[in-house]
Write a protein that holds these residues in place. Structure first.
Motif, short mmCIF file in Angstrom:
data_model
loop_
_atom_site.label_atom_id
_atom_site.label_comp_id
_atom_site.label_asym_id
_atom_site.label_seq_id
_atom_site.Cartn_x
_atom_site.Cartn_y
_atom_site.Cartn_z
N SER A 11 0.83 -1.21 0.00
CA SER A 11 0.00 0.00 0.00
C SER A 11 0.86 1.26 0.00
O SER A 11 0.59 2.19 -0.76
CB SER A 11 -0.95 0.02 1.19
N GLN A 12 1.86 1.27 0.82
CA GLN A 12 2.73 2.45 0.87
C GLN A 12 3.59 2.53 -0.38
O GLN A 12 3.74 3.61 -0.97
CB GLN A 12 3.61 2.41 2.11
N LYS A 26 -7.96 3.00 -4.14
CA LYS A 26 -8.36 4.40 -4.09
C LYS A 26 -9.69 4.66 -4.79
O LYS A 26 -10.25 5.73 -4.69
CB LYS A 26 -7.28 5.29 -4.72
N SER A 45 1.35 3.65 -3.36
CA SER A 45 0.37 4.70 -3.07
C SER A 45 0.34 5.77 -4.16
O SER A 45 -0.73 6.17 -4.64
CB SER A 45 0.66 5.33 -1.72
N GLU A 46 1.49 6.25 -4.56
CA GLU A 46 1.55 7.31 -5.57
C GLU A 46 0.99 6.82 -6.91
O GLU A 46 0.24 7.53 -7.58
CB GLU A 46 3.00 7.77 -5.73
N SER A 104 -1.14 4.38 -7.30
CA SER A 104 -2.58 4.19 -7.09
C SER A 104 -3.32 5.51 -7.24
O SER A 104 -4.36 5.58 -7.90
CB SER A 104 -2.83 3.59 -5.70
N ASN A 105 -2.78 6.57 -6.63
CA ASN A 105 -3.39 7.90 -6.76
C ASN A 105 -3.43 8.36 -8.22
O ASN A 105 -4.45 8.87 -8.68
CB ASN A 105 -2.61 8.93 -5.94
N VAL A 159 -4.22 -3.20 -4.49
CA VAL A 159 -3.68 -1.94 -3.97
C VAL A 159 -3.88 -0.82 -4.99
O VAL A 159 -4.27 0.29 -4.62
CB VAL A 159 -2.18 -2.09 -3.61
#
Length: 141
Positions: free
Chosen positions: A77-78, A139, A81-82, A84-85, A135
């Motif tokens: 997830s971390q 979002k 994250s970028e 995914s966004n 993951v």
């Protein structure tokens, strides 16, 4: 959930394909565009012919993202994250496409690894790539 054995298999296989990882990313995209032509709609500005500079470049990005995921398998997830966004908020890619690309990537792995792509490796990568796809899609919720 990935077991310690799954993680070990993923790391071992990744080491085997590192020297031609960018080709694997390109081949997975080419396969996805061929088998699932609806995915082309997200790349209207690309030359989607096999081997094009745009497909090769994006294949490198896919390969780099997966390498990052392999290195950070315990915190996907971390690590993603970028990305995914970007896909959820800017590109607005249908999350089903992540699963389609995962399937295509597995076919490419099997083709490159041959007998080394054992049922155990397949199962480990299926779980890993499913986790990556989840993951990337989280979002959207």
């Amino acid at each position: 959930m990935l077991t310690p054995e799954d993680k070990k298999l993923i790391q071992q296989v990744w080491e085997k394909i590192l020297s031609h990882l960018d080709d694997c990313g390109r081949e997975a995209l080419e396969r996805m565009f061929c088998v699932y032509p609806q995915t082309k709609t997200y790349f209207p500005h690309f030359d989607l012919h096999p081997g094009s500079d745009q497909v090769r470049s994006h294949g490198k990005k896919v390969a780099a993202a997966l390498s990052n995921a392999v290195k950070n398998v315990d915190n996907l997830s971390q690590a993603l994250s970028e990305l995914s966004n970007l896909h959820a908020y800017n590109l607005r890619v249908d999350p089903v496409n992540f699963k389609l690309l995962s399937q295509c990537f597995q076919v490419v792995l099997a083709a490159h690894l041959g007998k080394d792509y054992t049922p155990e490796v397949h199962a480990a990568f299926d779980k890993f790539l499913s986790a990556v796809a989840a993951v990337l899609a989280e979002k959207y919720r």
